[in-house]
Scaffold this active site. Structure first.
Site, PDB file in Angstrom:
ATOM      1  N   SER A 121       1.172  -8.479   6.123  1.00 34.17           N
ATOM      2  CA  SER A 121       1.417  -7.083   6.482  1.00 34.17           C
ATOM      3  C   SER A 121       1.289  -6.869   7.980  1.00 34.17           C
ATOM      4  O   SER A 121       1.690  -5.819   8.478  1.00 34.17           O
ATOM      5  CB  SER A 121       0.481  -6.145   5.720  1.00 34.17           C
ATOM      6  OG  SER A 121      -0.778  -6.695   5.568  1.00 34.17           O
ATOM      7  N   HIS A 142       7.438  -8.155   2.426  1.00 35.71           N
ATOM      8  CA  HIS A 142       6.208  -7.354   2.422  1.00 35.71           C
ATOM      9  C   HIS A 142       6.222  -6.323   1.302  1.00 35.71           C
ATOM     10  O   HIS A 142       6.935  -5.314   1.375  1.00 35.71           O
ATOM     11  CB  HIS A 142       6.059  -6.667   3.792  1.00 35.71           C
ATOM     12  CG  HIS A 142       4.812  -5.864   3.926  1.00 35.71           C
ATOM     13  ND1 HIS A 142       4.776  -4.647   4.558  1.00 35.71           N
ATOM     14  CD2 HIS A 142       3.554  -6.083   3.481  1.00 35.71           C
ATOM     15  CE1 HIS A 142       3.553  -4.161   4.513  1.00 35.71           C
ATOM     16  NE2 HIS A 142       2.790  -5.015   3.856  1.00 35.71           N
ATOM     17  N   GLU A 154       9.770  -4.788   1.995  1.00 34.48           N
ATOM     18  CA  GLU A 154      10.389  -4.977   3.307  1.00 34.48           C
ATOM     19  C   GLU A 154      10.767  -6.445   3.471  1.00 34.48           C
ATOM     20  O   GLU A 154       9.915  -7.322   3.271  1.00 34.48           O
ATOM     21  CB  GLU A 154       9.394  -4.621   4.414  1.00 34.48           C
ATOM     22  CG  GLU A 154       9.023  -3.163   4.441  1.00 34.48           C
ATOM     23  CD  GLU A 154       8.040  -2.858   5.554  1.00 34.48           C
ATOM     24  OE1 GLU A 154       8.345  -1.973   6.366  1.00 34.48           O
ATOM     25  OE2 GLU A 154       6.964  -3.473   5.609  1.00 34.48           O
ATOM     26  N   ASN A 192       4.907   0.654   7.938  1.00 35.03           N
ATOM     27  CA  ASN A 192       3.657   0.936   8.662  1.00 35.03           C
ATOM     28  C   ASN A 192       3.915   1.449  10.078  1.00 35.03           C
ATOM     29  O   ASN A 192       3.079   2.134  10.652  1.00 35.03           O
ATOM     30  CB  ASN A 192       2.742  -0.293   8.668  1.00 35.03           C
ATOM     31  CG  ASN A 192       2.080  -0.475   7.311  1.00 35.03           C
ATOM     32  OD1 ASN A 192       1.896   0.490   6.578  1.00 35.03           O
ATOM     33  ND2 ASN A 192       1.735  -1.703   6.971  1.00 35.03           N
TER      34      ASN A 192
HETATM   35  N1  LIG Z   1      -3.859  -5.824  -0.647  1.00 35.62           N
HETATM   36  C1  LIG Z   1      -2.904  -5.105  -0.082  1.00 35.62           C
HETATM   37  O1  LIG Z   1      -2.895  -3.865  -0.170  1.00 35.62           O
HETATM   38  C2  LIG Z   1      -1.774  -5.797   0.643  1.00 35.62           C
HETATM   39  C3  LIG Z   1      -0.561  -5.096   0.836  1.00 35.62           C
HETATM   40  C4  LIG Z   1       0.503  -5.737   1.465  1.00 35.62           C
HETATM   41  C5  LIG Z   1       0.348  -7.031   1.907  1.00 35.62           C
HETATM   42  N2  LIG Z   1      -0.840  -7.680   1.734  1.00 35.62           N
HETATM   43  C6  LIG Z   1      -0.927  -9.075   2.197  1.00 35.62           C
HETATM   44  O2  LIG Z   1      -0.820  -9.948   1.082  1.00 35.62           O
HETATM   45  C7  LIG Z   1      -1.605 -11.114   1.304  1.00 35.62           C
HETATM   46  C8  LIG Z   1      -2.592 -11.281   0.172  1.00 35.62           C
HETATM   47  O3  LIG Z   1      -3.401 -10.160   0.067  1.00 35.62           O
HETATM   48  P1  LIG Z   1      -4.263  -9.831  -1.240  1.00 35.62           P
HETATM   49  O4  LIG Z   1      -4.722  -8.433  -1.099  1.00 35.62           O
HETATM   50  O5  LIG Z   1      -3.520 -10.248  -2.452  1.00 35.62           O
HETATM   51  O6  LIG Z   1      -5.506 -10.813  -1.019  1.00 35.62           O
HETATM   52  P2  LIG Z   1      -6.581 -11.306  -2.084  1.00 35.62           P
HETATM   53  O7  LIG Z   1      -7.809 -11.581  -1.326  1.00 35.62           O
HETATM   54  O8  LIG Z   1      -6.633 -10.391  -3.263  1.00 35.62           O
HETATM   55  O9  LIG Z   1      -5.978 -12.703  -2.592  1.00 35.62           O
HETATM   56  C9  LIG Z   1      -5.744 -13.785  -1.747  1.00 35.62           C
HETATM   57  C10 LIG Z   1      -5.706 -15.062  -2.579  1.00 35.62           C
HETATM   58  O10 LIG Z   1      -5.340 -16.125  -1.712  1.00 35.62           O
HETATM   59  C11 LIG Z   1      -6.098 -17.283  -2.049  1.00 35.62           C
HETATM   60  N3  LIG Z   1      -6.157 -18.137  -0.881  1.00 35.62           N
HETATM   61  C12 LIG Z   1      -6.842 -17.939   0.267  1.00 35.62           C
HETATM   62  N4  LIG Z   1      -6.596 -18.953   1.118  1.00 35.62           N
HETATM   63  C13 LIG Z   1      -5.737 -19.803   0.497  1.00 35.62           C
HETATM   64  C14 LIG Z   1      -5.103 -21.013   0.876  1.00 35.62           C
HETATM   65  N5  LIG Z   1      -5.321 -21.553   2.070  1.00 35.62           N
HETATM   66  N6  LIG Z   1      -4.261 -21.581   0.013  1.00 35.62           N
HETATM   67  C15 LIG Z   1      -4.034 -21.038  -1.196  1.00 35.62           C
HETATM   68  N7  LIG Z   1      -4.628 -19.902  -1.618  1.00 35.62           N
HETATM   69  C16 LIG Z   1      -5.458 -19.283  -0.777  1.00 35.62           C
HETATM   70  C17 LIG Z   1      -7.446 -16.728  -2.486  1.00 35.62           C
HETATM   71  O11 LIG Z   1      -8.099 -17.653  -3.327  1.00 35.62           O
HETATM   72  C18 LIG Z   1      -7.047 -15.435  -3.206  1.00 35.62           C
HETATM   73  O12 LIG Z   1      -6.881 -15.640  -4.590  1.00 35.62           O
HETATM   74  C19 LIG Z   1      -2.221 -10.953   2.684  1.00 35.62           C
HETATM   75  O13 LIG Z   1      -1.387 -11.560   3.629  1.00 35.62           O
HETATM   76  C20 LIG Z   1      -2.238  -9.444   2.868  1.00 35.62           C
HETATM   77  O14 LIG Z   1      -2.237  -9.049   4.217  1.00 35.62           O
HETATM   78  C21 LIG Z   1      -1.889  -7.094   1.091  1.00 35.62           C
END
Ligand SMILES: NC(=O)c1ccc[n+]([C@@H]2O[C@H](COP(=O)([O-])OP(=O)(O)OC[C@H]3O[C@@H](n4cnc5c(N)ncnc54)[C@H](O)[C@@H]3O)[C@@H](O)[C@H]2O)c1
Length: 504
Positions: A121, A142, A154, A192
């Site tokens: 993001s 995204h 996106e 955003n």
């Molecule tokens: N949560 C939101 O509202 C949101 C919205 C849009 C985008 N994002 C983006 O999406 C991505 C994930 O966010 P999330 O909220 O799902 O996070 P989260 O913490 O819920 O999940 C992340 C997962 O990634 C795994 N992980 C971490 N490092 C790893 C690696 N090196 N290899 C493989 N797996 C790995 C973790 O074990 C975990 O299960 C991020 O880039 C975040 O910025 C999040």
């Protein structure tokens, strides 16, 4: 083109990964899921199955479809499992080093025609892609949380990303029932970026002492048509999270004044006022429910006479009706009498400037915002010398038909005018900088931010000429480059054409 025979890889089984898996399965695709934490994968598989079965129970899909979707998910135990994928979507930790590492590894594992997409993001997609031997196959993809309900995604085209990759992700998004919007790789991408005005301008209004937090929310909900006021929204997203996004986008754009955050944000974060998640923010929460705050009733006061100067027909009619119904004389003399309340309806200007320009006695002047209809809420504004008696008389009169009234201190653009103008101006700048097309800007904002209208459509609804007048008046008043009108807005307003007008 994508087809449902394409194999989709999802990396990361957290909040976002599991949502992406669910919609890809529901779109008919076979999906392979991997996460560094095997337990997270197992949990996600159970969660996704529960969601799909629930959809069948609700009758949205058949039992047979649910069986197929659930059967189409494969948990893999290493990234080599992605070797036969057509698209891999990464949704792991938001950290550039970690993402570069996995994209470098993925690039070596998958076929040359496989598309690699990141759900980042806030990171620069080109920086993630730079770890690959084939950066042209990498794009941002995204999604918003919760993925199955937020039906927009996106597609972020980095400098080297090919049009074919964008097209493939766009087809894939549509097949999953999501609206793809394309943005070039710039801070905040499209959604955003477009969301920078709502919170920052609301904070600016409060920091200037014009009014407090809650009245801003009241006005933006009732007059602006927003589902949530800016502070209510910040309470939902968490000020700690949103404050970091405000700082990050502002700094990534080299302190562009239009995105400038406010010192009040960090003070509140330091005080632990995060919002709903810890029970106290702009509002107090009990059992995750907002504790209602009653509004002050209109005072029981009326003017001896009322004069409406240079008002819109709607304002003039409402004031005339209220005056007649409540026995208040209408003063229609060219120079209002010394005891007459004087109502003005500025667009972009404050009450003080308006009173002086019209040669009125500022002590008797109260301004009313004419731009957003007067049926669901009325915003009144005083000059620094408006007498309390005149203020209360205006407040009492305008509150007589039970429409709520918000009374603020002097401000160019009241509340709604300045916030809407800021939103439209930034939307215009996104169009001007060709960050996204005019076809994509409004749907992205409506679906991604839940605004009642996208910025360009909102500008057309109010009138581009009026938005330009507000921005220009605010710029002239404050001398702050934050309010300088976008070139896109200025040209279209001057030509009298829609803000959706593209150059030929
Ligand atoms: N949560 C939101 O509202 C949101 C919205 C849009 C985008 N994002 C983006 O999406 C991505 C994930 O966010 P999330 O909220 O799902 O996070 P989260 O913490 O819920 O999940 C992340 C997962 O990634 C795994 N992980 C971490 N490092 C790893 C690696 N090196 N290899 C493989 N797996 C790995 C973790 O074990 C975990 O299960 C991020 O880039 C975040 O910025 C999040």
């Amino acid at each position: 083109m994508t087809s449902q025979t394409d194999i989709i890889g999802v990396m990361g089984a957290g909040a976002m990964g599991r949502g992406i898996v669910q919609i890809a399965l529901s779109g008919g695709y076979p999906v392979k899921l991997w996460d560094a934490n095997a337990e997270a994968c197992a949990d996600a598989a159970k969660f996704i199955e529960r969601m799909i079965r629930r959809n069948a129970e609700k009758g949205n899909i058949t039992e047979a479809e649910a069986d197929t979707y659930v059967g189409n998910l494969t948990i893999i135990d290493s990234i080599e499992g992605y070797a036969d994928c057509d698209i891999v979507v990464e949704a792991i930790l938001e950290n550039l080093d970690v993402k570069q590492q996995v994209f470098g590894d993925l690039d070596k594992v998958v076929r040359p025609d496989c598309v690699l997409a990141s759900n980042t993001s806030s990171l620069v997609v080109a920086a993630i892609a730079s770890a690959c031997e084939h950066p042209e196959r990498v794009a941002g993809f995204h999604f918003f949380n919760p993925v199955p309900l937020m039906k927009v995604v996106e597609i972020v085209q980095a400098v080297r990303t090919t049009d074919e990759v964008v097209q493939k992700l766009s087809d894939f998004a549509k097949a999953m029932g999501h609206r793809p919007v394309v943005a070039i790789d710039t801070p905040g991408f499209l959604v955003n970026h477009a969301g920078r005005a709502y919170g920052t301008e609301a904070f600016r209004i409060v920091s200037e002492g014009i009014t407090d937090y809650l009245p801003v929310d009241d006005v933006m909900r009732d007059a602006g048509g927003f589902r949530m006021g800016p502070f209510e929204l910040l309470d939902l997203t968490g000020l700690d999270v949103s404050g970091a996004v405000m700082d990050s986008i502002y700094n990534q754009f080299y302190q562009e004044a239009r995105y400038r955050p406010n010192a009040l944000v960090n003070q509140r974060i330091a005080a632990g006022l995060y919002g709903r998640k810890n029970g106290s923010g702009f509002y107090a929460y009990e059992d995750n429910k907002r504790v209602p705050v009653p509004e002050a009733p209109s005072p029981d006061a009326l003017p001896a006479a009322v004069s409406v100067v240079h008002a819109t027909a709607e304002v003039a009619d409402i004031i005339t009706d209220l005056a007649k119904a409540n026995g208040v004389a209408i003063d229609d003399s060219a120079t209002p009498g010394a005891d007459s309340l004087v109502i003005v309806t500025p667009i972009g200007k404050d009450a003080t400037t308006t009173a002086l320009e019209l040669g009125l006695n500022a002590e008797n002047v109260v301004a009313i915002d004419p731009l957003f209809g007067l049926k669901s809420r009325r915003t009144l504004m005083t000059t620094p010398v408006t007498t309390p008696a005149m203020r209360d008389a205006a407040w009492g009169l305008l509150g007589k038909d039970a429409v709520p009234v918000t009374v603020i201190h002097d401000s160019p653009g009241f509340i709604a005018q300045r916030i809407i103008a800021a939103i439209v101006n930034i939307g215009c700048e996104i169009a001007q900088q060709r960050i996204a097309s005019t076809e994509d800007i409004d749907p992205a904002v409506e679906l991604g931010l839940g605004y009642p209208r996208g910025p360009l459509a909102y500008g057309d609804f109010v009138g581009a000429d009026k938005i330009l007048a507000i921005s220009q008046a605010m710029f002239d008043f404050y001398g702050d480059p934050r309010y300088r009108p976008s070139a896109w807005l200025k040209r279209r307003a001057l030509l009298g054409v829609s803000l959706l007008t593209n150059e030929g």
